[in-house]
Design a protein around this motif. Structure first.
Motif, short mmCIF file in Angstrom:
data_model
loop_
_atom_site.label_atom_id
_atom_site.label_comp_id
_atom_site.label_asym_id
_atom_site.label_seq_id
_atom_site.Cartn_x
_atom_site.Cartn_y
_atom_site.Cartn_z
N ARG A 219 0.84 -1.21 0.00
CA ARG A 219 0.00 0.00 0.00
C ARG A 219 0.87 1.25 0.00
NH1 ARG A 219 -3.28 -3.10 3.56
NH2 ARG A 219 -2.33 -2.09 5.36
N ARG A 220 2.05 1.18 0.63
CA ARG A 220 2.92 2.34 0.64
C ARG A 220 3.51 2.59 -0.75
NH1 ARG A 220 8.15 3.46 0.97
NH2 ARG A 220 8.74 1.25 1.13
N LEU A 221 3.88 1.50 -1.43
CA LEU A 221 4.47 1.64 -2.76
C LEU A 221 3.42 2.01 -3.81
CD1 LEU A 221 6.89 -1.43 -2.80
CD2 LEU A 221 7.54 0.98 -2.77
N LEU A 222 2.25 1.41 -3.69
CA LEU A 222 1.19 1.60 -4.69
C LEU A 222 -0.12 1.93 -4.00
CD1 LEU A 222 2.02 -1.49 -6.92
CD2 LEU A 222 2.59 0.88 -7.41
N PRO A 223 -0.33 3.20 -3.63
CA PRO A 223 -1.56 3.57 -2.92
C PRO A 223 -2.82 3.25 -3.71
CG PRO A 223 0.08 5.33 -2.82
CD PRO A 223 0.57 4.33 -3.80
N SER A 224 -2.74 3.27 -5.06
CA SER A 224 -3.91 3.01 -5.88
C SER A 224 -3.68 1.78 -6.76
CB SER A 224 -4.23 4.22 -6.77
OG SER A 224 -5.27 3.91 -7.68
N ALA A 225 -4.41 0.69 -6.49
CA ALA A 225 -4.29 -0.51 -7.31
C ALA A 225 -4.84 -0.26 -8.71
CB ALA A 225 -5.03 -1.67 -6.65
N ASN A 226 -5.74 0.73 -8.85
CA ASN A 226 -6.30 1.04 -10.17
C ASN A 226 -5.21 1.48 -11.15
OD1 ASN A 226 -8.66 1.56 -11.95
ND2 ASN A 226 -7.90 3.66 -11.84
N SER A 227 -4.12 2.06 -10.62
CA SER A 227 -3.04 2.49 -11.50
C SER A 227 -2.40 1.31 -12.22
CB SER A 227 -1.98 3.26 -10.71
OG SER A 227 -1.39 2.42 -9.72
N LEU A 228 -2.44 0.12 -11.60
CA LEU A 228 -1.90 -1.07 -12.24
C LEU A 228 -2.74 -1.48 -13.44
CD1 LEU A 228 -0.94 -3.27 -9.15
CD2 LEU A 228 0.51 -1.72 -10.47
N VAL A 229 -4.06 -1.35 -13.32
CA VAL A 229 -4.95 -1.68 -14.44
C VAL A 229 -4.69 -0.71 -15.60
CG1 VAL A 229 -7.36 -1.86 -15.17
CG2 VAL A 229 -6.68 -2.62 -12.87
N VAL A 230 -4.54 0.56 -15.28
CA VAL A 230 -4.25 1.57 -16.32
C VAL A 230 -2.90 1.29 -16.96
CG1 VAL A 230 -3.88 4.02 -16.76
CG2 VAL A 230 -5.69 3.29 -15.17
N PHE A 231 -1.90 0.99 -16.12
CA PHE A 231 -0.56 0.72 -16.64
C PHE A 231 -0.56 -0.51 -17.56
CE2 PHE A 231 3.40 -1.76 -15.87
CZ PHE A 231 4.26 -0.98 -16.62
N GLU A 232 -1.29 -1.57 -17.17
CA GLU A 232 -1.34 -2.79 -17.98
C GLU A 232 -1.91 -2.49 -19.36
OE1 GLU A 232 -2.85 -6.03 -20.10
OE2 GLU A 232 -4.20 -4.63 -19.08
N ALA A 233 -3.02 -1.73 -19.42
CA ALA A 233 -3.63 -1.41 -20.70
C ALA A 233 -2.73 -0.51 -21.54
CB ALA A 233 -4.99 -0.75 -20.46
N ALA A 234 -2.11 0.48 -20.91
CA ALA A 234 -1.23 1.40 -21.63
C ALA A 234 -0.02 0.66 -22.19
CB ALA A 234 -0.80 2.54 -20.72
N GLY A 235 0.53 -0.27 -21.41
CA GLY A 235 1.68 -1.02 -21.87
C GLY A 235 1.32 -2.01 -22.96
N ARG A 236 0.15 -2.58 -22.89
CA ARG A 236 -0.27 -3.52 -23.91
C ARG A 236 -0.51 -2.83 -25.26
NH1 ARG A 236 -5.52 -4.77 -24.00
NH2 ARG A 236 -5.64 -4.44 -21.73
N HIS A 237 -1.14 -1.65 -25.20
CA HIS A 237 -1.41 -0.90 -26.43
C HIS A 237 -0.22 -0.05 -26.87
CE1 HIS A 237 -5.66 -1.91 -26.74
NE2 HIS A 237 -5.83 -1.64 -25.44
N GLU A 238 0.66 0.27 -25.92
CA GLU A 238 1.73 1.25 -26.14
C GLU A 238 1.16 2.52 -26.75
OE1 GLU A 238 5.02 -0.64 -28.27
OE2 GLU A 238 5.90 -1.14 -26.30
N GLY B 193 0.22 -10.97 -12.46
CA GLY B 193 -0.58 -10.82 -11.25
C GLY B 193 -2.04 -10.58 -11.54
N LEU B 194 -2.34 -9.67 -12.47
CA LEU B 194 -3.73 -9.37 -12.79
C LEU B 194 -4.42 -10.56 -13.44
CD1 LEU B 194 -3.52 -5.68 -14.10
CD2 LEU B 194 -4.28 -6.48 -11.86
N SER B 195 -3.68 -11.33 -14.26
CA SER B 195 -4.26 -12.51 -14.91
C SER B 195 -4.64 -13.55 -13.86
CB SER B 195 -3.26 -13.12 -15.90
OG SER B 195 -3.00 -12.22 -16.96
N ARG B 196 -3.78 -13.71 -12.86
CA ARG B 196 -4.08 -14.67 -11.81
C ARG B 196 -5.31 -14.23 -11.01
NH1 ARG B 196 0.24 -17.02 -7.36
NH2 ARG B 196 -1.20 -18.48 -6.34
N ILE B 197 -5.40 -12.95 -10.70
CA ILE B 197 -6.57 -12.43 -9.98
C ILE B 197 -7.83 -12.62 -10.82
CG2 ILE B 197 -7.65 -10.32 -9.12
CD1 ILE B 197 -4.80 -9.37 -8.37
N GLU B 198 -7.72 -12.39 -12.13
CA GLU B 198 -8.87 -12.55 -13.01
C GLU B 198 -9.35 -14.00 -13.02
OE1 GLU B 198 -10.14 -11.32 -17.56
OE2 GLU B 198 -8.06 -11.85 -17.13
N ARG B 199 -8.40 -14.93 -13.14
CA ARG B 199 -8.79 -16.35 -13.14
C ARG B 199 -9.45 -16.75 -11.83
NH1 ARG B 199 -3.68 -16.88 -15.60
NH2 ARG B 199 -2.78 -17.59 -13.63
#
Length: 307
Positions: A5-24, A79-85
């Motif tokens: 939580r200290r490193l990543l206060p918002s887990a939503n930023s990971l979802v945004v980062f994943e989509a941005a990195g996938r689409h570049e 990590g997100l794929s595992r959570i999704e499954r």
């Protein structure tokens, strides 16, 4: 987790980062996520500031992952794929309508079978599967949600247990047998009649010497005896007029009520143990299994609390 939580206060930023990195591409990521391009850019920038590293090389119409960004993106995707499954698995289990019940052959044929029509009427959307065995199955290992067990719940610490029926054992015979051989008013009278024995191969079950002992009689069998290792066949032999057998009241109640079987004498052994609906403590019942459990308890008029 507090470090996370200290490193990543918002887990939503990971979802945004994943989509941005996938689409570049921040614009296409924004379209997928239903956000503005500015919001995606802000979320990525905030994530970079939190980590203290640049994750993207910004270009005119694209955003390429840096070396650090590629490593982090691979971990985020995993990590997100595992959570999704896991979420899909939980959701699927919640929708399951197939429910397996582990039970003895005697319980399945003598208690469940006469009630199947009522089950289908009360729970029309549930497909009940009954799995019989000569021994009590390990519900966790077999991935079975519900089981029927006789005994003391203290012996099953890994299971929840709800009372279905107390263990009460009487002597029973067919009306034809009584008519031909005469009544037996007391346990002592029974010793002069043909007795049918149940010899369970695995499960422990009360036998004639134990039943007689509960009435104060020291009984030892004499001569040959009819012994059967399947309780359903024991009752079939009784119905055929072959002798008197021990009757577990919760199993034979229907046949006694219909007059196919009659109680011989008045003695009943109340063992202090009972039969229970059980389910593993290690996992939560899904909605369908919980409905079947509640239906079983209502049918058995069991008032035992969860142990």
């Amino acid at each position: 987790m507090s470090q996370f939580r200290r490193l990543l206060p918002s887990a939503n930023s990971l979802v945004v980062f994943e989509a941005a990195g996938r689409h570049e591409n921040f614009t296409r990521a924004a379209e997928e996520l239903g956000m503005s391009q500015a919001a995606v850019s802000y979320a990525v920038r905030a994530l970079e500031e939190q980590l203290g590293v640049t994750l993207f090389q910004r270009m005119h119409r694209s955003a390429r992952l840096t070396e650090a960004g590629e490593r982090f993106h691979a971990d985020v995707v995993a990590g997100l794929s595992r959570i999704e499954r896991s979420a899909e698995d939980i959701r699927a289990k919640g929708r399951e309508v197939n429910v397996t019940l582990a039970a003895s052959t005697a319980f399945a044929s003598m208690w469940m079978l006469p009630r199947l029509a009522r089950l289908r009427e009360d729970l029309p959307d549930i497909d009940l599967r009954i799995q019989t065995s000569v021994r009590d199955l390990d519900l966790e290992e077999e991935a079975i949600p519900l089981g029927i067990r006789g005994g003391d719940p203290k012996d099953w610490p890994r299971y929840h247990a709800a009372l279905l029926a107390p263990e009460i054992i009487t002597a029973v015979a067919s009306p034809a047998f009584i008519e031909q051989n005469g009544p037996a008013e007391s346990p002592a009278d029974l010793t002069r009649h043909r007795l049918i024995w149940l010899e369970e191969p695995v499960r422990q079950a009360c036998n004639w010497p134990e039943w007689f002992a509960s009435s104060g009689i020291d009984y030892a069998p004499k001569g040959r005896r009819l012994a059967i290792n399947d309780y359903v066949l024991v009752i079939q032999a009784v119905l055929a007029g072959e002798g008197i057998a021990l009757g577990w009241n919760h199993l034979i109640e229907g046949q006694v009520r219909s007059g196919q079987l009659v109680q011989v004498g008045r003695h009943a052994l109340v063992t202090g143990e009972a039969f229970y609906v059980v389910w593993p403590r290690s996992r939560e019942l899904n909605a369908s299994a919980a409905r079947v459990r509640d239906w079983l308890l209502a049918e058995g008029e069991g008032f035992g609390r969860d142990r």
